[in-house]
Design an enzyme around this catalytic site. Structure first.
Site, PDB file in Angstrom:
ATOM      1  N   HIS A  32      -0.989   8.100   6.923  1.00  0.00           N
ATOM      2  CA  HIS A  32      -1.370   6.777   6.435  1.00  0.00           C
ATOM      3  C   HIS A  32      -2.655   6.353   7.141  1.00  0.00           C
ATOM      4  CE1 HIS A  32      -0.819   2.990   4.440  1.00  0.00           C
ATOM      5  NE2 HIS A  32      -0.780   2.321   5.573  1.00  0.00           N
TER       6      HIS A  32
ATOM      7  N   LYS B 259      -8.608   8.084   4.877  1.00  0.00           N
ATOM      8  CA  LYS B 259      -9.105   6.696   4.848  1.00  0.00           C
ATOM      9  C   LYS B 259     -10.408   6.564   5.628  1.00  0.00           C
ATOM     10  CE  LYS B 259      -4.830   4.052   4.040  1.00  0.00           C
ATOM     11  NZ  LYS B 259      -3.809   5.116   3.985  1.00  0.00           N
TER      12      LYS B 259
ATOM     13  N   HIS C 260      -9.433   2.032   2.827  1.00  0.00           N
ATOM     14  CA  HIS C 260      -8.040   1.755   2.465  1.00  0.00           C
ATOM     15  C   HIS C 260      -8.041   1.160   1.059  1.00  0.00           C
ATOM     16  CE1 HIS C 260      -3.958   0.722   2.362  1.00  0.00           C
ATOM     17  NE2 HIS C 260      -3.772   0.394   3.640  1.00  0.00           N
TER      18      HIS C 260
ATOM     19  N   PHE D 147       2.782  -2.804   4.552  1.00  0.00           N
ATOM     20  CA  PHE D 147       3.206  -4.110   5.033  1.00  0.00           C
ATOM     21  C   PHE D 147       4.591  -4.410   4.451  1.00  0.00           C
ATOM     22  CE2 PHE D 147      -0.764  -6.847   6.229  1.00  0.00           C
ATOM     23  CZ  PHE D 147      -0.929  -6.088   7.367  1.00  0.00           C
TER      24      PHE D 147
ATOM     25  N   CYS E  78       0.804  -1.224   0.000  1.00  0.00           N
ATOM     26  CA  CYS E  78       0.000   0.000   0.000  1.00  0.00           C
ATOM     27  C   CYS E  78       0.839   1.277   0.000  1.00  0.00           C
ATOM     28  CB  CYS E  78      -1.010   0.003   1.142  1.00  0.00           C
ATOM     29  SG  CYS E  78      -0.334  -0.395   2.748  1.00  0.00           S
TER      30      CYS E  78
ATOM     31  N   GLU F 188       2.411   5.291  13.867  1.00  0.00           N
ATOM     32  CA  GLU F 188       2.600   6.464  13.020  1.00  0.00           C
ATOM     33  C   GLU F 188       2.701   7.738  13.853  1.00  0.00           C
ATOM     34  OE1 GLU F 188       0.937   8.522   8.896  1.00  0.00           O
ATOM     35  OE2 GLU F 188      -0.267   6.963   9.874  1.00  0.00           O
TER      36      GLU F 188
END
Length: 412
Positions: free
Chosen positions: A293, A325, A330, A389, A161, A304
């Site tokens: 994010h 988001k 997402h 990830f 992502c 984060e």
């Protein structure tokens, strides 16, 4: 000598709108695109919500012969690119070998899911003859190069992502360095399919209802679909042709956590932001807005925020940090591109999009997340994070469009 890089075209499609005007209006209004899944069977799903695109009719955009070659993700990429090119008002084919496309790599989940169901589930002896070209991760980049006559460097980059931010960052570097005069860049993803959602259920990170980044009691992320594309040009060339410039890209940084395949690292995310700021020649205190994010999972959000503390220190309490988001879901490999849309338009219009669904402050996420309502705020510099990830992180820095170049740390 490095060239300045202008964003002259923006196109997008997502759960909150099928073009940029509608998408941006919805983000400013705090409208949520997440809801009950309607486009696929849900009988075997536990999490039955997603951020689906509404009212998208592929035959209205593509002839039947062409449509047979296109996965849903590639369809979204082409629709967004057409809008971006119209917005830029440029003849892309005229760039020839000096024009290219750098996209996020995205598997054709829609095509693969249908193929596997047909073969394994229905016992079909044959599958669609164009399954391979429809599903290949570089399919959208190839179709864009063909439709828009781009004969220069064209590719699709994969980093889960963070793919869109990596793609946009490397396209930015190519234009800045003079390797390209024009780049189409961004990402599109159509992952709301049964097999993919079932795989995410197994990770136990999906929310059963909505996405509440940074809020106490947040329950996880929600999968979305969509795409966003940008036209990047050398600044001087854009000015010379009288183009309307949305914003200037000025920095790109990336890093690897080198730690865990799923658990994020604050140090790794901080390194990406610090690299982007160094590339832009800015002190951290110059940033006036961060598009996070912000997935809505407990671990990701607090990690984060810890990274933001490392980078921004005493500036963080004064720094608005929101997650779109909460409205877009997402959108996997396309998430960074859609979030850069929000970042660029926030700079252009002086309106910061909110983090909706916020209910109560999490002491581990004690930031100004622009809760529940957009905010008028004139900002000159903004930063957008994608933290993937595998510990692959990418950060972009943009500046409100201005005729004068900004003073970097080196030139100050």
């Amino acid at each position: 000598m490095n060239r300045r890089v202008a964003i002259t075209g923006i196109g997008g499609i997502a759960a909150t709108g099928n073009d940029i005007p509608r998408l941006w209006t919805a983000l400013k209004a705090g409208i949520c695109g997440i809801g009950p899944i309607t486009n696929i069977p849900t009988e075997r799903l536990t999490a039955r919500v997603a951020a689906e695109i509404k009212g998208f009719n592929p035959p209205a955009h593509f002839e039947p012969k062409r449509l047979a070659l296109l996965d849903r993700g590639t369809q979204l990429a082409l629709v967004a690119t057409r809008e971006a090119v119209r917005d830029a008002g440029i003849d892309t084919a005229a760039a020839g070998g000096r024009g290219g496309a750098v996209l996020a790599a995205a598997l054709g989940h829609d095509s693969l899911d249908a193929t596997y169901k047909s073969f394994y589930g229905d016992g079909a002896s044959r599958v669609h003859p164009f399954t391979v070209p429809r599903a290949m991760p570089s399919g959208a980049a190839s179709h864009i190069s063909m439709e828009f006559g781009l004969r220069g460097p064209t590719m699709a980059l994969a980093s889960a992502c963070a793919s869109s931010n990596h793609a946009i960052g490397y396209a930015f570097q190519m234009v800045r360095a003079g390797m390209l005069d024009l780049a189409i860049t961004g990402g599109a993803d159509a992952s709301v399919v049964v097999g993919f959602l079932k795989s995410w259920e197994a990770l136990r990170v999906l929310s059963p209802d909505v996405c509440r980044p940074f809020s106490l009691g947040r329950a996880g992320l929600v999968i979305g679909e969509g795409g966003a594309m940008f036209v990047l040009e050398a600044w001087d060339a854009a000015v010379a042709r009288g183009a309307a410039i949305h914003a200037e890209l000025i920095g790109f940084g990336c890093s690897a956590d080198a730690g865990d395949i799923t658990a994020p690292s604050a140090a790794g995310a901080a390194a990406s932001m610090q690299a982007a700021l160094a590339d832009a020649g800015l002190p951290s205190a110059a940033i006036g807005y961060v598009n996070a994010h912000g997935t809505g999972t407990r671990l990701n959000d607090r990690t984060e925020v810890a990274a933001l503390r490392m980078v921004f220190g005493d500036h963080l309490p004064k720094l608005p940090v929101s997650s779109t988001k909460s409205m877009l879901g997402h959108c996997m490999t396309a998430s960074g591109a859609l979030e850069l849309v929000a970042t660029v338009l926030a700079l252009r219009d002086g309106v910061l999009p909110p983090t909706i669904g916020f209910t109560a402050l999490d002491p581990e996420c004690d930031i100004d997340c622009v809760p529940n309502a957009s905010r008028a705020c004139a900002v000159e510099f903004a930063l957008s994070n994608s933290l993937a990830f595998g510990g692959l992180n990418a950060t972009l820095v943009a500046r409100r469009a201005s005729a004068r170049p900004h003073r970097t740390l080196e030139s100050a």
